[in-house]
Write a protein that holds these residues in place. Sequence first.
Motif, PDB file in Angstrom:
ATOM      1  N   THR A 127       0.931  -1.305  -0.058  1.00  0.00           N
ATOM      2  CA  THR A 127      -0.041  -0.072   0.044  1.00  0.00           C
ATOM      3  C   THR A 127       0.976   1.264   0.068  1.00  0.00           C
ATOM      4  OG1 THR A 127      -1.730  -1.133   1.151  1.00  0.00           O
ATOM      5  CG2 THR A 127      -1.866   1.256   1.330  1.00  0.00           C
ATOM      6  N   ALA A 128       1.869   1.185   0.866  1.00  0.00           N
ATOM      7  CA  ALA A 128       2.945   2.399   0.816  1.00  0.00           C
ATOM      8  C   ALA A 128       3.469   2.790  -0.780  1.00  0.00           C
ATOM      9  CB  ALA A 128       4.285   2.093   1.729  1.00  0.00           C
ATOM     10  N   THR A 129       3.924   1.518  -1.426  1.00  0.00           N
ATOM     11  CA  THR A 129       4.211   1.782  -2.661  1.00  0.00           C
ATOM     12  C   THR A 129       3.123   2.164  -3.612  1.00  0.00           C
ATOM     13  OG1 THR A 129       5.767  -0.078  -2.498  1.00  0.00           O
ATOM     14  CG2 THR A 129       5.219   0.450  -4.624  1.00  0.00           C
ATOM     15  N   MET A 130       1.832   1.898  -3.615  1.00  0.00           N
ATOM     16  CA  MET A 130       0.739   2.258  -4.512  1.00  0.00           C
ATOM     17  C   MET A 130       0.409   3.694  -3.899  1.00  0.00           C
ATOM     18  SD  MET A 130      -2.467  -0.142  -5.021  1.00  0.00           S
ATOM     19  CE  MET A 130      -3.130   1.251  -5.718  1.00  0.00           C
ATOM     20  N   LEU A 131       0.573   4.217  -2.685  1.00  0.00           N
ATOM     21  CA  LEU A 131       0.441   5.424  -2.208  1.00  0.00           C
ATOM     22  C   LEU A 131       1.436   6.475  -3.357  1.00  0.00           C
ATOM     23  CD1 LEU A 131      -0.354   5.231   1.477  1.00  0.00           C
ATOM     24  CD2 LEU A 131      -2.127   6.527  -0.487  1.00  0.00           C
ATOM     25  N   THR A 132       2.910   5.976  -3.281  1.00  0.00           N
ATOM     26  CA  THR A 132       3.767   6.753  -3.830  1.00  0.00           C
ATOM     27  C   THR A 132       3.484   6.772  -5.416  1.00  0.00           C
ATOM     28  OG1 THR A 132       5.236   5.939  -2.112  1.00  0.00           O
ATOM     29  CG2 THR A 132       6.215   7.017  -4.105  1.00  0.00           C
ATOM     30  N   LEU A 133       3.267   5.562  -6.031  1.00  0.00           N
ATOM     31  CA  LEU A 133       3.079   5.372  -7.310  1.00  0.00           C
ATOM     32  C   LEU A 133       2.048   6.352  -7.907  1.00  0.00           C
ATOM     33  CD1 LEU A 133       3.397   1.542  -8.092  1.00  0.00           C
ATOM     34  CD2 LEU A 133       5.316   3.384  -8.803  1.00  0.00           C
ATOM     35  N   ALA A 158     -10.584  12.783 -11.727  1.00  0.00           N
ATOM     36  CA  ALA A 158     -10.797  11.656 -12.624  1.00  0.00           C
ATOM     37  C   ALA A 158      -9.412  10.811 -13.104  1.00  0.00           C
ATOM     38  CB  ALA A 158     -11.631  12.029 -13.679  1.00  0.00           C
ATOM     39  N   LEU A 159      -8.518  11.522 -13.320  1.00  0.00           N
ATOM     40  CA  LEU A 159      -7.170  11.029 -13.890  1.00  0.00           C
ATOM     41  C   LEU A 159      -6.351  10.080 -12.768  1.00  0.00           C
ATOM     42  CD1 LEU A 159      -5.629  13.574 -16.413  1.00  0.00           C
ATOM     43  CD2 LEU A 159      -6.314  11.360 -16.885  1.00  0.00           C
ATOM     44  N   GLY A 160      -6.506  10.724 -11.626  1.00  0.00           N
ATOM     45  CA  GLY A 160      -5.907  10.194 -10.417  1.00  0.00           C
ATOM     46  C   GLY A 160      -6.495   9.162  -9.902  1.00  0.00           C
ATOM     47  N   LEU A 161      -7.695   9.053  -9.900  1.00  0.00           N
ATOM     48  CA  LEU A 161      -8.424   7.860  -9.413  1.00  0.00           C
ATOM     49  C   LEU A 161      -8.382   6.775 -10.452  1.00  0.00           C
ATOM     50  CD1 LEU A 161     -11.787   9.818  -8.135  1.00  0.00           C
ATOM     51  CD2 LEU A 161     -10.275   8.682  -6.625  1.00  0.00           C
ATOM     52  N   THR A 162      -8.724   7.103 -11.725  1.00  0.00           N
ATOM     53  CA  THR A 162      -8.345   6.078 -12.663  1.00  0.00           C
ATOM     54  C   THR A 162      -7.207   5.448 -12.777  1.00  0.00           C
ATOM     55  OG1 THR A 162     -10.013   7.230 -14.068  1.00  0.00           O
ATOM     56  CG2 THR A 162      -9.001   5.357 -15.120  1.00  0.00           C
ATOM     57  N   VAL A 163      -6.021   6.403 -12.581  1.00  0.00           N
ATOM     58  CA  VAL A 163      -4.845   5.508 -12.425  1.00  0.00           C
ATOM     59  C   VAL A 163      -4.473   4.523 -11.153  1.00  0.00           C
ATOM     60  CG1 VAL A 163      -2.407   6.252 -12.002  1.00  0.00           C
ATOM     61  CG2 VAL A 163      -3.645   7.264 -13.708  1.00  0.00           C
ATOM     62  N   ASN A 164      -5.163   5.238 -10.028  1.00  0.00           N
ATOM     63  CA  ASN A 164      -5.237   4.246  -9.002  1.00  0.00           C
ATOM     64  C   ASN A 164      -5.988   3.070  -8.986  1.00  0.00           C
ATOM     65  OD1 ASN A 164      -4.796   4.097  -5.939  1.00  0.00           O
ATOM     66  ND2 ASN A 164      -7.187   4.247  -5.831  1.00  0.00           N
ATOM     67  N   PHE A 200      -3.737   0.833 -10.970  1.00  0.00           N
ATOM     68  CA  PHE A 200      -2.560   0.064 -10.164  1.00  0.00           C
ATOM     69  C   PHE A 200      -2.893  -0.913  -9.533  1.00  0.00           C
ATOM     70  CE2 PHE A 200       0.279   4.287 -10.708  1.00  0.00           C
ATOM     71  CZ  PHE A 200       1.182   3.626 -11.346  1.00  0.00           C
ATOM     72  N   TYR A 201      -4.156  -0.793  -8.790  1.00  0.00           N
ATOM     73  CA  TYR A 201      -4.975  -2.056  -8.069  1.00  0.00           C
ATOM     74  C   TYR A 201      -4.844  -3.350  -8.885  1.00  0.00           C
ATOM     75  CZ  TYR A 201      -7.135  -0.176  -3.848  1.00  0.00           C
ATOM     76  OH  TYR A 201      -7.459   0.491  -2.638  1.00  0.00           O
ATOM     77  N   VAL A 202      -5.358  -3.157 -10.115  1.00  0.00           N
ATOM     78  CA  VAL A 202      -5.542  -4.413 -11.146  1.00  0.00           C
ATOM     79  C   VAL A 202      -4.207  -4.912 -11.512  1.00  0.00           C
ATOM     80  CG1 VAL A 202      -6.674  -5.015 -13.108  1.00  0.00           C
ATOM     81  CG2 VAL A 202      -8.097  -3.576 -11.666  1.00  0.00           C
ATOM     82  N   PHE A 203      -3.406  -3.947 -12.057  1.00  0.00           N
ATOM     83  CA  PHE A 203      -2.220  -4.491 -12.591  1.00  0.00           C
ATOM     84  C   PHE A 203      -1.395  -5.175 -11.506  1.00  0.00           C
ATOM     85  CE2 PHE A 203       2.344  -3.654 -13.244  1.00  0.00           C
ATOM     86  CZ  PHE A 203       2.463  -4.062 -14.249  1.00  0.00           C
ATOM     87  N   ILE A 204      -1.205  -4.700 -10.219  1.00  0.00           N
ATOM     88  CA  ILE A 204      -0.196  -5.088  -9.368  1.00  0.00           C
ATOM     89  C   ILE A 204      -0.951  -6.576  -8.674  1.00  0.00           C
ATOM     90  CG2 ILE A 204       0.520  -4.614  -7.046  1.00  0.00           C
ATOM     91  CD1 ILE A 204       0.910  -1.785  -7.431  1.00  0.00           C
ATOM     92  N   ASN A 205      -2.194  -6.497  -8.435  1.00  0.00           N
ATOM     93  CA  ASN A 205      -2.705  -7.547  -8.304  1.00  0.00           C
ATOM     94  C   ASN A 205      -2.681  -8.798  -9.112  1.00  0.00           C
ATOM     95  OD1 ASN A 205      -5.343  -9.592  -8.229  1.00  0.00           O
ATOM     96  ND2 ASN A 205      -4.799  -9.128  -6.010  1.00  0.00           N
TER      97      ASN A 205
END
Length: 373
Positions: A159-165, A303-309, A312-317
């Motif tokens: 999660t720390a990595t996701m916040l940073t990304l 909208a861009l930030g939430l979509t990128v988030n 990352f959820y889908v890609f990392i999992n």
Amino acid sequence: MSVVQKLLQVNWAVVLLICALAGIGAGMLYSAANANMDPWAERHLVRFGVLLVLMIGVALTDIRVWFRVAYPAYFVTLLLLIAVEFKGTVGMGAQRWIDLGVIQLQPSEVMKVAMILALARYFHSLSLEDVRRPLYLLFPLFLVLAPAGLVLKQPDLGTATMLTLVGGAIFLLAGVRWWKFLLVGAGVGAALPVAWNFLHQYQKNRVLTFLDPSSDPLGSGYHITQSKIALGSGGVFGRGFLEGTQSHLNFLPEKQTDFIFTMLAEEFGMVGGLILLGLYLLVFIYGFAVALTCNNHFGRLLALGLTVNLFFYVFINIAMVMGLLPVVGIPLPLVSYGGTAMLTAMTTFGLIICVRVHKDISIPRRGLQGEVI
């Protein structure tokens, strides 16, 4: 704009798409419990029903309200992260949850949305020239690094990595120059040997297992080894619903959360996995389309930030369960079991739809000194 007018602006096809993702999740959780609605599928559907109403409420709320509450929401969530350090509930070897009476909340999940709100509001107030001045980047750096540091201490490296990304992605979308990212990347690369010494042993084991999964197949490499076996056994069309051997014989760990995509691929094969990815792709396309058609800077960045988030959820999992990334605790939106994860996902969808509904509303861009940009 009246409520009826706002409802007409909602893309109900996207709402059905969101329902389809949650339905797939319920089906897989039913399978994970060996054809039983309890303990996961029933709760998943109840939560989704309640949060679907919340999502529509978030979507219909004037975007200027979200603009005003962006900073308060961020700092309240930051206080909850601090509270976890003192009164947090320990689960699975980490202290990540806080008991609010009616819900066990994981503030690090909520912070992903709160941070995006705060960053979108801050960069909304800057001109492109200000964005390119290092002094103006100190506050948004704090907005990213403060929660990332607290989450890392829990410990929750994923999660720390996701916040940073995600934070870095918003910096880029706001107009920060490439060379600054290269400079930060070089600094991070130089610090990696030192950072390695501060990792917990299980985190080191995950990295080493990622580099060589066969080094400890019955220990730290067990999760990813079983995941790969399940993915391979599914083939093109899968073994069939409720017929996955790895999951139903309990070889596959955390099949209701982190490794739920593996179970889906085992039962429905490559075709099932691609269908799910196709549904997520439609969500991403919608999110980017909403951002591109929005007429205010705050909405575009939000909208861009939430979509990128979400990406990352889908890609990392999925990369994690395929062995392309180290194993980290990142759920699959609306498919994995988890209350706070679903709350975060539904709030995310609600805010993206909110940007679409209020795309023509103007939000004055006043600089940090009060001047109109």
